[in-house]
Design a protein around this motif. Structure first.
Motif, PDB file in Angstrom:
ATOM      1  N   ALA A 156      -9.003   4.129   5.976  1.00 18.83           N
ATOM      2  CA  ALA A 156     -10.127   3.494   6.667  1.00 18.83           C
ATOM      3  C   ALA A 156     -10.302   2.052   6.199  1.00 18.83           C
ATOM      4  O   ALA A 156     -10.564   1.150   7.007  1.00 18.83           O
ATOM      5  N   HIS A 157     -10.170   1.846   4.901  1.00 20.53           N
ATOM      6  CA  HIS A 157     -10.276   0.482   4.353  1.00 20.53           C
ATOM      7  C   HIS A 157      -9.176  -0.405   4.926  1.00 20.53           C
ATOM      8  O   HIS A 157      -9.416  -1.556   5.306  1.00 20.53           O
ATOM      9  N   THR A 158      -7.967   0.131   5.008  1.00 18.88           N
ATOM     10  CA  THR A 158      -6.838  -0.624   5.571  1.00 18.88           C
ATOM     11  C   THR A 158      -7.104  -0.989   7.024  1.00 18.88           C
ATOM     12  O   THR A 158      -6.885  -2.136   7.445  1.00 18.88           O
ATOM     13  N   LEU A 159      -7.589  -0.035   7.792  1.00 25.24           N
ATOM     14  CA  LEU A 159      -7.839  -0.284   9.203  1.00 25.24           C
ATOM     15  C   LEU A 159      -8.947  -1.315   9.397  1.00 25.24           C
ATOM     16  O   LEU A 159      -8.857  -2.184  10.279  1.00 25.24           O
ATOM     17  N   ASP A 160      -9.984  -1.255   8.556  1.00 29.64           N
ATOM     18  CA  ASP A 160     -11.061  -2.246   8.638  1.00 29.64           C
ATOM     19  C   ASP A 160     -10.539  -3.646   8.319  1.00 29.64           C
ATOM     20  O   ASP A 160     -10.923  -4.621   8.974  1.00 29.64           O
ATOM     21  N   ASP A 161      -9.664  -3.732   7.317  1.00 31.39           N
ATOM     22  CA  ASP A 161      -9.097  -5.025   6.938  1.00 31.39           C
ATOM     23  C   ASP A 161      -8.260  -5.595   8.081  1.00 31.39           C
ATOM     24  O   ASP A 161      -8.328  -6.791   8.386  1.00 31.39           O
ATOM     25  N   LEU A 210      -2.958  -9.996   4.624  1.00 34.96           N
ATOM     26  CA  LEU A 210      -3.186  -8.652   5.144  1.00 34.96           C
ATOM     27  C   LEU A 210      -2.907  -7.682   4.009  1.00 34.96           C
ATOM     28  O   LEU A 210      -1.887  -7.818   3.311  1.00 34.96           O
ATOM     29  N   ARG A 211      -3.759  -6.697   3.854  1.00 32.41           N
ATOM     30  CA  ARG A 211      -3.675  -5.816   2.693  1.00 32.41           C
ATOM     31  C   ARG A 211      -3.657  -4.356   3.141  1.00 32.41           C
ATOM     32  O   ARG A 211      -4.384  -3.969   4.056  1.00 32.41           O
ATOM     33  N   VAL A 212      -2.825  -3.581   2.482  1.00 29.78           N
ATOM     34  CA  VAL A 212      -2.761  -2.148   2.756  1.00 29.78           C
ATOM     35  C   VAL A 212      -3.236  -1.420   1.504  1.00 29.78           C
ATOM     36  O   VAL A 212      -2.689  -1.608   0.409  1.00 29.78           O
ATOM     37  N   TYR A 213      -4.254  -0.610   1.687  1.00 26.54           N
ATOM     38  CA  TYR A 213      -4.854   0.154   0.597  1.00 26.54           C
ATOM     39  C   TYR A 213      -4.437   1.613   0.716  1.00 26.54           C
ATOM     40  O   TYR A 213      -3.984   2.063   1.768  1.00 26.54           O
ATOM     41  N   THR A 245      -1.241   2.568  -8.427  1.00 25.91           N
ATOM     42  CA  THR A 245      -2.315   1.702  -7.955  1.00 25.91           C
ATOM     43  C   THR A 245      -2.810   2.148  -6.587  1.00 25.91           C
ATOM     44  O   THR A 245      -2.033   2.642  -5.762  1.00 25.91           O
ATOM     45  N   GLU A 246      -4.098   1.969  -6.367  1.00 26.57           N
ATOM     46  CA  GLU A 246      -4.696   2.247  -5.067  1.00 26.57           C
ATOM     47  C   GLU A 246      -4.485   1.088  -4.098  1.00 26.57           C
ATOM     48  O   GLU A 246      -4.903   1.157  -2.949  1.00 26.57           O
ATOM     49  N   HIS A 247      -3.854   0.022  -4.590  1.00 24.56           N
ATOM     50  CA  HIS A 247      -3.616  -1.185  -3.785  1.00 24.56           C
ATOM     51  C   HIS A 247      -2.100  -1.411  -3.719  1.00 24.56           C
ATOM     52  O   HIS A 247      -1.559  -2.232  -4.450  1.00 24.56           O
ATOM     53  N   PRO A 248      -1.397  -0.688  -2.854  1.00 25.62           N
ATOM     54  CA  PRO A 248       0.066  -0.699  -2.902  1.00 25.62           C
ATOM     55  C   PRO A 248       0.735  -2.019  -2.513  1.00 25.62           C
ATOM     56  O   PRO A 248       1.611  -2.491  -3.226  1.00 25.62           O
ATOM     57  N   TYR A 249       0.340  -2.621  -1.386  1.00 22.95           N
ATOM     58  CA  TYR A 249       1.072  -3.839  -1.003  1.00 22.95           C
ATOM     59  C   TYR A 249       0.239  -4.713  -0.076  1.00 22.95           C
ATOM     60  O   TYR A 249      -0.752  -4.263   0.532  1.00 22.95           O
ATOM     61  N   ALA A 250       0.654  -5.976   0.001  1.00 20.30           N
ATOM     62  CA  ALA A 250      -0.033  -6.961   0.838  1.00 20.30           C
ATOM     63  C   ALA A 250       0.968  -8.025   1.251  1.00 20.30           C
ATOM     64  O   ALA A 250       2.037  -8.168   0.654  1.00 20.30           O
ATOM     65  N   ASN A 251       0.615  -8.768   2.280  1.00 21.21           N
ATOM     66  CA  ASN A 251       1.355  -9.967   2.692  1.00 21.21           C
ATOM     67  C   ASN A 251       0.413 -11.157   2.632  1.00 21.21           C
ATOM     68  O   ASN A 251      -0.775 -11.036   2.948  1.00 21.21           O
TER      69      ASN A 251
END
Length: 539
Positions: free
Chosen positions: A115-120, A108-111, A94-100
């Motif tokens: 860049a997407h992660t940092l923007d989030d 909070l989401r880590v992609y 998955t391109e969406h590995p983990y979130a809290n």
């Protein structure tokens, strides 16, 4: 009766236990031309990599580990990839590995996209985004050396070369900075780099996957690696179920001339003239080992159960009895009629892991309660949305969910909330499961109504399924500093050799510890082959 040391069947090497490290060790020996037999007590190989339809037909659940990133990136997979693929091993990532997730519908989401992660993160807190970027730069400097070290035996010339390379590249100041970071607790790591409680929990949750509460020294290493390795690589599961991984390893081993016997439990390692020469099974069969016996077991089981006392020095027996296990784990497997309805947004259903803590203070309290023998009032939930990564795990439109409840006591002395009565897991399992579902409901309202079936595995169930998971410790032994690196599993045993000549240890109890990286199996096989070339160097 078969005489001591003689055998009905004889091989160059016998491997006790068909977990992935045992199978990988056997594969490398078979590749070197050795005759090898793997003896596994269960009806299938795999150890803590297993799957099955344990809720409803058509719903395939991973029973223990589910994230297989470490195996996918391992040297063992690289060496045998073609053969393993031919025998049906494939991965979904998955391109969406983990979130809290946090109260009031926040997350909070880590992609996989940095860049997407940092923007989030920046939308949540500019300071957190800056801290994440700074820590990532440190990870990029250190990670190649740390991952390389994970592939080396400790101590060894290869490890020494890695340390020299690290010193040359980073200079003394950089090495000092790395050492300071690795010795931090996860609370210290979070407070050093992040401004908000949410971002600090993002890091601290990863340490709880092992046995590091937020205030345990040395807990920062795993989060430092996992925060960014997960981001860079995504999260991968075995297509069709985790069982296909050990099944493929076993098939390749048999193809190379190895033997795999399931339903075969080893009762004793037999010795002659101070050397391991055979094993005896519980049904009385004896298998000779001309060159080596490899135990994919913990040191307490090896020295306390599989060897007669006269073959083991008293000091070694005493030290092995002191091998420490971490807190227990409760596993819950859900078959759902629809995805989890996360309050933080329906797109969260596509993330591999969702951590439900919510904050570092909650993690610290949970860890302290479990260590004190109390059922945690508000445990950490690691919610693995397996069918969101691999849709083949469930019928169309339906889902499987894997919940690891960290941490819980192995031996129950009470309930931190003062509500649940009972001191046996068989007495409290249903009530604890209700507590977990109630917590999940707060973060995913309506989730309970979507559960079609559920199976709960207590710490006692985990140990019954895999004796290496003593007390339900899902990582097969504490990773605190005194039982890690060259002290894993115990002083004098870091090189996979034991106190008995020709007898070796492999698996999560040995360096580099828990995880499906297969490094221990590969390094054990290398040590066995090295000793076989230099028999005079054997203990």
């Amino acid at each position: 009766m078969t005489p001591e040391g003689s055998s009905d069947d004889s091989y160059d090497a016998i491997v006790i236990g068909g977990g992935h490290n045992g199978l990988v060790a056997a594969l490398y020996l078979a590749r070197a031309g050795w005759s090898v037999a793997v003896l596994e007590r269960n009806t299938v190989v795999g150890g803590a990599i297993a799957s099955g339809e344990i809720t409803l037909p058509g719903f395939v659940h991973d029973l223990y580990s589910t994230n297989q990133n470490l195996f996918l990136g391992s040297r063992a997979y690289a060496d045998f990839r073609t053969d393993l693929t031919r025998h049906g091993l494939a991965f979904r990532t998955t391109e969406h590995p983990y979130a809290n997730v946090y109260p009031d519908g926040r997350s909070l989401r880590v992609y996989r996209d940095y860049a997407h992660t940092l923007d989030d993160l920046a939308a949540h807190s500019v300071e957190d985004a800056e801290g994440f970027a700074g820590l990532y730069r440190q990870y990029q400097r250190f990670a190649p050396h740390l991952f390389a070290l994970y592939g080396c035996a400790l101590p060894s010339a290869a490890a020494f070369r890695q340390m020299l390379s690290l010193l040359r590249r980073l200079r003394p100041h950089g090495v000092s900075e790395l050492t300071r970071t690795l010795l931090m607790s996860t609370r210290e790591l979070g407070e050093t780099w992040f401004a908000t409680h949410e971002a600090r929990a993002l890091a601290a949750c990863w340490a709880m996957h092992l046995d590091f509460g937020p205030d345990v020294a040395g807990g920062a290493m795993f989060p430092l690696l996992e925060l960014f390795a997960g981001m860079e690589n995504g999260m991968s599961v075995v297509e069709g179920g985790a069982q296909r991984l050990p099944a493929a390893l076993a098939a390749v081993l048999v193809e190379r001339g190895g033997v795999v016997r399931t339903g075969t439990e080893v009762a004793q390692v037999r010795c002659r003239n101070g050397r391991a020469v055979a094993v005896r099974t519980t049904d009385g069969a004896v298998f000779g080992a001309r060159r080596a016996v490899i135990g994919n077991v913990g040191p307490a089981a090896l020295y306390g159960q599989l060897l007669r006392s006269e073959h083991v020095p008293a000091e070694v027996r005493r030290t092995a009895r002191g091998y420490r296990y971490g807190p227990g784990t409760l596993m819950m497997h859900l078959a759902l009629d629809a995805p989890l309805p996360w309050a933080a947004g329906h797109e969260l259903a596509g993330f591999g892991y969702v951590h439900v803590a919510p904050y570092v203070t909650d993690l610290a309290r949970t860890y302290a309660e479990a260590q004190a023998g109390l059922l945690p009032q508000d445990p950490l939930l690691v919610v693995g949305q397996t069918s969101g990564v691999d849709p083949s795990r469930a019928p169309a439109g339906r889902h499987t969910v894997w919940i690891q409840v960290r941490t819980v006591p192995s031996v129950i002395r009470g309930d931190a909330a003062g509500i649940i009565r009972g001191t046996r897991w068989s007495e409290v399992a249903d009530a604890v499961a209700e507590r977990v579902l109630a917590k999940l409901e707060r973060y995913a309202p309506g989730s309970s109504a979507r559960i079609a079936a559920m199976t709960v595995h207590t710490p006692e169930d985990l140990e019954a399924g895999n004796p290496n998971l003593v007390g339900g410790d899902s990582i097969a032994g504490s990773h605190h500093l005194s039982q890690n690196f060259m002290w894993r599993p115990m002083p004098g045993h870091s090189g996979y050799r034991t106190a008995v000549s020709g007898l070796y240890l492999t698996g999560a109890a040995t360096w580099p510890g828990a995880g499906t990286h297969a490094a221990s199996g590969r390094l054990t096989a290398r040590q066995v082959l090295r000793d076989a070339r230099r028999p005079g160097r054997l203990r």
